[in-house]
Design a protein around this motif. Sequence first.
Motif, PDB file in Angstrom:
ATOM      1  N   VAL A   1       6.750   7.882 -10.748  1.00 33.89           N
ATOM      2  CA  VAL A   1       7.253   7.739  -9.378  1.00 33.89           C
ATOM      3  C   VAL A   1       7.730   6.315  -9.092  1.00 33.89           C
ATOM      4  O   VAL A   1       8.893   6.103  -8.747  1.00 33.89           O
ATOM      5  CB  VAL A   1       6.187   8.157  -8.345  1.00 33.89           C
ATOM      6  CG1 VAL A   1       6.725   7.994  -6.938  1.00 33.89           C
ATOM      7  CG2 VAL A   1       5.768   9.591  -8.561  1.00 33.89           C
TER       8      VAL A   1
ATOM      9  N   HIS B   1       0.613  -1.939  -8.911  1.00 37.57           N
ATOM     10  CA  HIS B   1       0.191  -0.710  -9.597  1.00 37.57           C
ATOM     11  C   HIS B   1       1.408   0.079 -10.052  1.00 37.57           C
ATOM     12  O   HIS B   1       2.365   0.223  -9.301  1.00 37.57           O
ATOM     13  CB  HIS B   1      -0.613   0.185  -8.654  1.00 37.57           C
ATOM     14  CG  HIS B   1      -1.963  -0.360  -8.358  1.00 37.57           C
ATOM     15  ND1 HIS B   1      -3.049  -0.101  -9.146  1.00 37.57           N
ATOM     16  CD2 HIS B   1      -2.387  -1.188  -7.374  1.00 37.57           C
ATOM     17  CE1 HIS B   1      -4.097  -0.735  -8.653  1.00 37.57           C
ATOM     18  NE2 HIS B   1      -3.728  -1.404  -7.582  1.00 37.57           N
TER      19      HIS B   1
ATOM     20  N   VAL C   1       4.200   3.418  -1.944  1.00 31.27           N
ATOM     21  CA  VAL C   1       4.907   3.460  -3.223  1.00 31.27           C
ATOM     22  C   VAL C   1       6.403   3.249  -3.036  1.00 31.27           C
ATOM     23  O   VAL C   1       7.018   3.859  -2.164  1.00 31.27           O
ATOM     24  CB  VAL C   1       4.649   4.812  -3.931  1.00 31.27           C
ATOM     25  CG1 VAL C   1       5.414   4.877  -5.240  1.00 31.27           C
ATOM     26  CG2 VAL C   1       3.170   4.993  -4.179  1.00 31.27           C
TER      27      VAL C   1
ATOM     28  N   MET D   1       3.537   0.047  -6.575  1.00 41.67           N
ATOM     29  CA  MET D   1       2.881  -0.156  -5.287  1.00 41.67           C
ATOM     30  C   MET D   1       2.109  -1.467  -5.318  1.00 41.67           C
ATOM     31  O   MET D   1       1.532  -1.831  -6.345  1.00 41.67           O
ATOM     32  CB  MET D   1       1.932   1.022  -5.044  1.00 41.67           C
ATOM     33  CG  MET D   1       1.067   0.907  -3.825  1.00 41.67           C
ATOM     34  SD  MET D   1       0.119   2.423  -3.567  1.00 41.67           S
ATOM     35  CE  MET D   1      -1.084   2.295  -4.858  1.00 41.67           C
TER      36      MET D   1
ATOM     37  N   GLY E   1       0.808  -1.222   0.000  1.00 41.57           N
ATOM     38  CA  GLY E   1       0.000   0.000   0.000  1.00 41.57           C
ATOM     39  C   GLY E   1       0.834   1.261   0.000  1.00 41.57           C
ATOM     40  O   GLY E   1       0.303   2.358   0.121  1.00 41.57           O
TER      41      GLY E   1
ATOM     42  N   VAL F   1       2.754   3.613 -10.559  1.00 37.45           N
ATOM     43  CA  VAL F   1       2.479   5.026 -10.272  1.00 37.45           C
ATOM     44  C   VAL F   1       3.388   5.803 -11.216  1.00 37.45           C
ATOM     45  O   VAL F   1       4.580   5.952 -10.952  1.00 37.45           O
ATOM     46  CB  VAL F   1       2.749   5.371  -8.797  1.00 37.45           C
ATOM     47  CG1 VAL F   1       2.411   6.826  -8.520  1.00 37.45           C
ATOM     48  CG2 VAL F   1       1.941   4.465  -7.888  1.00 37.45           C
TER      49      VAL F   1
END
Lengths: 331, 223
Positions: free
Chosen positions: B214, B209, B166, B217, B164, B211
């Motif tokens: 950046v 995921h 990054v 995650m 949860g 991001v």
Amino acid sequence: MRRSIQLQLTIGLLLAGLISGVVMAVFVAHHYGLLSASPPPLMVAWREISDHVIVPILIFTTTFGLCAAIVLRSVTNHLRKETEKATASAQRLDVYLPQADGLPSEIAPFAQSLSDLSIRLKRHAELQEEFAQDAAHELKTPLAIMELELDQVDEPWGSRMKANIQSLAGLIDQLLLLSRSQSAQAADTAQWVDLGEIAASVVGDLAPYAVHRGKDVALRDLGAGSMTGLEEALSTAIRTLTINALEATPEGGSVTIEAGPGRRIVIYDDGPGIPPDRLSSLLARGKRMDESTKSGTGLGLAIASRIVEAHGGEIQSVFPQRSAIEIIFSG
Amino acid sequence: MRTLIIEDNPKFAVLLKDAIGRRGISAEIATTLAEASTMLETCTYEALILDLGMPDGDGAEWIKSLPATRPPVLMLTARSTLQDRVLGLDAGADDYLGKPADPDEIAARLRALARRPGTRQEPRVEHEDLVLDLNSREVLYQGTPLSIGIKEADFLEPLLKRPGRVCSRKQLEDRLYGLAEPVTPNALEAVASRLRRRLQAGGAPHRIHTVRGVGYMLTVEAP
């Protein structure tokens, strides 16, 4: 209308020369019978007026004018130096101390009261910072007690209240950061901060929040610049504005923070966009875009806007070209 | 687990004692630093919960005066901006929480603090039935091994340690590729998509995921 002392002095000297010239000419004319029934020849009369009126007045006004110009220039130079010093102090919200000697006694009291004003201003900034700290502390203690008291409540409203307490505590922190930003220069707490790093950390922090709501948040670094400021305050301001953009974005949409080039941050969203006049009233009065939306308060936006202002920045809407807001820091 | 609450607000102290008590952590209360010093001499505690502004002195200064054998300190204070946290941690606090804090989090931090010294690193990381064995680099979901390569396992490790949250591209690139090794822009994304396919094939609800700009995650999809 503002006239320089030099111009006023020149006009004064010319007027004095003219008036005294006329008065003396009348005396000379009377003394030598220039206006009598049998006046001397014109050449003689002209020589009398020239020798006894024009030449003395010219000698007097020129010498006096030159001396005045020299004195004036030295005073102006001193004043310019002191003005530069006072301006520099004002920018740093620092104390301005006038030169002990060198300033004419007529101007010294003015410089001294300017100095007193700067001392009071610095003290005021420090007091404001102390007050904000104390107020934040005093406000958070009862909130902390409420949070623990709610711990004994095993009802859904208990956790809703806890969430409200957390958002209140967040607002208190933001107010404290705003107050620190405003007195940062005075308290010497400003640091060299990288806008690209701030944008990256905001995107990283908000990614879980966005993903949880079926939205996307991304960063585009176009070579962001650095500036002096309070990193935590700037990051809070950009974070608040990004959360607002995320809330305006429908599910499946995305928010992109573009950092740079230079001291510039643009937050693009997939929402309907905010017209410039709507944005300024939103930032000024702290209203939410959609008054019916649930959590939080619009105060956060107003605080974010003031934090940006305290750092010499400005927030603008890019509407109607795009649904985005642009933050530009000058200097 | 036994702790000492050093707090000058008696109402808050009692409520905190009850709240962590409900979570299996017993506590005693000291309302001044002097009282706390006396109690530390006579009893042993596994952790201290300290407020910064005490009537008889500053909590941060007081920590410095304690012997090196002192129990770990959790600072719990209303002063919670970055500047305050740095000051508190620099003074020697082991952890820092701003008021108002969730009692669950206070209890979790206290347990983590008490665990910290002397505990060996767990040879595995896990989150929601997804386990990575740090020695064998094997990945299991609900006990069944998934066929995941070494690079993918290296990619998964930091994400699994902080689900949860990054992980930056830089951090992952440094982990997966040596300094001299050239990293193509798509290399990391290729590893991520291989990992996604393997997790999906294994029936794990975990999602990687991207991001953009950046990093990556790990989240868990609700059933």
